[in-house]
Motif scaffolding. Structure first.
Motif, PDB file in Angstrom:
ATOM      1  N   ASN A  31       0.831  -1.196   0.000  1.00  7.82           N
ATOM      2  CA  ASN A  31       0.000   0.000   0.000  1.00  7.82           C
ATOM      3  C   ASN A  31       0.871   1.253   0.000  1.00  7.82           C
ATOM      4  O   ASN A  31       1.637   1.476   0.928  1.00  7.82           O
ATOM      5  CB  ASN A  31      -0.914   0.006   1.231  1.00  7.82           C
ATOM      6  CG  ASN A  31      -1.953   1.109   1.176  1.00  7.82           C
ATOM      7  OD1 ASN A  31      -2.358   1.515   0.098  1.00  7.82           O
ATOM      8  ND2 ASN A  31      -2.379   1.573   2.332  1.00  7.82           N
ATOM      9  N   THR A  33      -0.429   4.435  -0.266  1.00 11.10           N
ATOM     10  CA  THR A  33      -1.180   5.623   0.133  1.00 11.10           C
ATOM     11  C   THR A  33      -1.645   5.527   1.577  1.00 11.10           C
ATOM     12  O   THR A  33      -1.511   4.492   2.229  1.00 11.10           O
ATOM     13  CB  THR A  33      -2.400   5.844  -0.784  1.00 11.10           C
ATOM     14  OG1 THR A  33      -3.493   5.046  -0.338  1.00 11.10           O
ATOM     15  CG2 THR A  33      -2.090   5.517  -2.231  1.00 11.10           C
ATOM     16  N   TYR A  35      -4.705   5.571   2.367  1.00 10.70           N
ATOM     17  CA  TYR A  35      -6.054   5.017   2.302  1.00 10.70           C
ATOM     18  C   TYR A  35      -5.995   3.514   2.053  1.00 10.70           C
ATOM     19  O   TYR A  35      -5.144   3.023   1.304  1.00 10.70           O
ATOM     20  CB  TYR A  35      -6.850   5.697   1.195  1.00 10.70           C
ATOM     21  CG  TYR A  35      -6.911   7.199   1.342  1.00 10.70           C
ATOM     22  CD1 TYR A  35      -7.634   7.789   2.374  1.00 10.70           C
ATOM     23  CD2 TYR A  35      -6.230   8.033   0.464  1.00 10.70           C
ATOM     24  CE1 TYR A  35      -7.690   9.161   2.530  1.00 10.70           C
ATOM     25  CE2 TYR A  35      -6.279   9.422   0.603  1.00 10.70           C
ATOM     26  CZ  TYR A  35      -7.004   9.975   1.641  1.00 10.70           C
ATOM     27  OH  TYR A  35      -7.048  11.341   1.788  1.00 10.70           O
ATOM     28  N   ASP A  37      -6.840  -0.110   0.555  1.00 13.67           N
ATOM     29  CA  ASP A  37      -7.292  -0.698  -0.713  1.00 13.67           C
ATOM     30  C   ASP A  37      -7.357   0.348  -1.830  1.00 13.67           C
ATOM     31  O   ASP A  37      -8.321   0.428  -2.591  1.00 13.67           O
ATOM     32  CB  ASP A  37      -8.658  -1.374  -0.540  1.00 13.67           C
ATOM     33  CG  ASP A  37      -8.653  -2.388   0.585  1.00 13.67           C
ATOM     34  OD1 ASP A  37      -7.717  -3.212   0.624  1.00 13.67           O
ATOM     35  OD2 ASP A  37      -9.562  -2.351   1.431  1.00 13.67           O
ATOM     36  N   HIS A  38      -6.294   1.151  -1.935  1.00 15.19           N
ATOM     37  CA  HIS A  38      -6.286   2.257  -2.884  1.00 15.19           C
ATOM     38  C   HIS A  38      -4.884   2.435  -3.441  1.00 15.19           C
ATOM     39  O   HIS A  38      -3.904   2.304  -2.720  1.00 15.19           O
ATOM     40  CB  HIS A  38      -6.730   3.545  -2.177  1.00 15.19           C
ATOM     41  CG  HIS A  38      -6.569   4.786  -2.992  1.00 15.19           C
ATOM     42  ND1 HIS A  38      -7.278   4.998  -4.148  1.00 15.19           N
ATOM     43  CD2 HIS A  38      -5.784   5.881  -2.820  1.00 15.19           C
ATOM     44  CE1 HIS A  38      -6.949   6.174  -4.651  1.00 15.19           C
ATOM     45  NE2 HIS A  38      -6.042   6.726  -3.872  1.00 15.19           N
ATOM     46  N   ASP A 205      -5.076  11.114  -6.764  1.00 16.63           N
ATOM     47  CA  ASP A 205      -6.226  11.630  -6.029  1.00 16.63           C
ATOM     48  C   ASP A 205      -6.673  10.660  -4.944  1.00 16.63           C
ATOM     49  O   ASP A 205      -6.505   9.434  -5.067  1.00 16.63           O
ATOM     50  CB  ASP A 205      -7.400  11.881  -6.971  1.00 16.63           C
ATOM     51  CG  ASP A 205      -7.169  13.068  -7.895  1.00 16.63           C
ATOM     52  OD1 ASP A 205      -6.321  13.929  -7.562  1.00 16.63           O
ATOM     53  OD2 ASP A 205      -7.824  13.121  -8.950  1.00 16.63           O
ATOM     54  N   ALA A 206      -7.253  11.197  -3.889  1.00 21.33           N
ATOM     55  CA  ALA A 206      -7.867  10.363  -2.859  1.00 21.33           C
ATOM     56  C   ALA A 206      -9.038   9.599  -3.457  1.00 21.33           C
ATOM     57  O   ALA A 206      -9.649  10.041  -4.433  1.00 21.33           O
ATOM     58  CB  ALA A 206      -8.345  11.235  -1.703  1.00 21.33           C
ATOM     59  N   PRO A 207      -9.379   8.441  -2.911  1.00 23.58           N
ATOM     60  CA  PRO A 207     -10.528   7.694  -3.432  1.00 23.58           C
ATOM     61  C   PRO A 207     -11.823   8.460  -3.212  1.00 23.58           C
ATOM     62  O   PRO A 207     -11.913   9.309  -2.312  1.00 23.58           O
ATOM     63  CB  PRO A 207     -10.495   6.388  -2.627  1.00 23.58           C
ATOM     64  CG  PRO A 207      -9.726   6.699  -1.401  1.00 23.58           C
ATOM     65  CD  PRO A 207      -8.726   7.744  -1.780  1.00 23.58           C
ATOM     66  N   PRO A 208     -12.847   8.177  -3.994  1.00 26.22           N
ATOM     67  CA  PRO A 208     -14.134   8.868  -3.837  1.00 26.22           C
ATOM     68  C   PRO A 208     -14.683   8.722  -2.429  1.00 26.22           C
ATOM     69  O   PRO A 208     -14.587   7.660  -1.813  1.00 26.22           O
ATOM     70  CB  PRO A 208     -15.037   8.165  -4.858  1.00 26.22           C
ATOM     71  CG  PRO A 208     -14.102   7.589  -5.868  1.00 26.22           C
ATOM     72  CD  PRO A 208     -12.865   7.205  -5.102  1.00 26.22           C
ATOM     73  N   LYS A 210     -13.594  10.088   0.223  1.00 29.35           N
ATOM     74  CA  LYS A 210     -12.603  10.307   1.272  1.00 29.35           C
ATOM     75  C   LYS A 210     -12.224  11.783   1.305  1.00 29.35           C
ATOM     76  O   LYS A 210     -12.661  12.587   0.498  1.00 29.35           O
ATOM     77  CB  LYS A 210     -11.359   9.450   1.024  1.00 29.35           C
ATOM     78  CG  LYS A 210     -11.620   7.954   1.003  1.00 29.35           C
ATOM     79  CD  LYS A 210     -11.999   7.444   2.380  1.00 29.35           C
ATOM     80  CE  LYS A 210     -12.152   5.928   2.380  1.00 29.35           C
ATOM     81  NZ  LYS A 210     -12.515   5.408   3.710  1.00 29.35           N
TER      82      LYS A 210
END
Length: 222
Positions: A31, A33, A35, A37-38, A205-208, A210
């Motif tokens: 991982n 990030t 966040y 699972d992103h 970008d951050a996931p939707p 978030k």
């Protein structure tokens, strides 16, 4: 300035352990990030089974353990004994995973067998002077080896060495460590100045749904 090991010991106590499995049901994963699972996976490192890879600021060891489970020889270096104790408790039986307590730059300067890739996830590259760290990393990479790292994007207009605060109890002042913030173009310039090639830097970008803070990701070759 706060003693480095003390700062990261304190930080470790505030961070939850990695989940037993991720959204795909895997017991190890990579991982980049902040966040879950992103973002991209370990493919950014361009590794093959048997390659040596170095995690600078490995923390509780989850990323390094994943690479070792995939057939690489993974070395995780961290200055915090609390972080490494957590890594040993969870991942200590993982074959081909080596955990070392050391100052990252001192470890790099020890020399030894080169690495196919070196990476830092919200770790050493963010919290150390690039004029010192980038040359030391390059010396430990094999020709064509990959350096990749991730961190928070900078606050607009706040570049170079900044203060980063680690909170403590209500009646205690926060601990202070230094970090180095640059925009993607700034990291590209610095890496090229220190002899790296094929440099790419971008903000994911951050996931939707978030918070809107993305992740700065950088990849380069020695």
């Amino acid at each position: 300035m706060t003693d480095t090991a003390t700062a990261w010991n304190t930080y470790s106590s505030q961070r939850p352990a990695r989940r037993p499995v991720n959204a795909a049901g895997a017991t190890t994963w990579f991982n980049w990030t902040q966040y879950t699972d992103h973002g991209p996976d370990a493919g950014l490192l361009g590794l093959r089974p048997g390659d040596r890879v170095l995690d600078l600021g490995c923390g509780k060891g989850g990323n390094a353990a994943h690479l070792a489970a995939q057939g690489m020889t993974a070395v995780g270096v961290d200055i915090s004994p609390v972080q490494l104790r957590a890594a040993e408790e969870r991942w200590g039986d993982t074959p081909d995973l080596q955990l070392r307590r050391a100052d990252a730059v001192a470890y790099l300067r020890e020399g030894g067998e080169p690495f196919a890739a070196v990476y830092s996830v919200y770790g050493v590259v963010w919290f150390s002077d690039p004029s010192v760290t980038l040359p030391a990393i390059r010396e430990r990479l094999r020709p064509g080896g990959v350096l990749a790292f991730s961190q928070r994007p900078p606050v607009e207009g706040c570049y170079g060495c900044q203060a980063s605060y680690i909170p403590r109890g209500e009646d205690e002042d926060p601990l202070v460590v230094k970090r180095w913030d640059y925009e993607p173009a700034g990291w590209e310039r610095l890496l090229k100045e220190h002899g790296y090639s094929d440099v790419q830097a971008w903000v994911l970008d951050a996931p939707p749904g978030k918070r809107k803070v993305g992740t700065l990701i950088v990849q380069a070759r020695a």
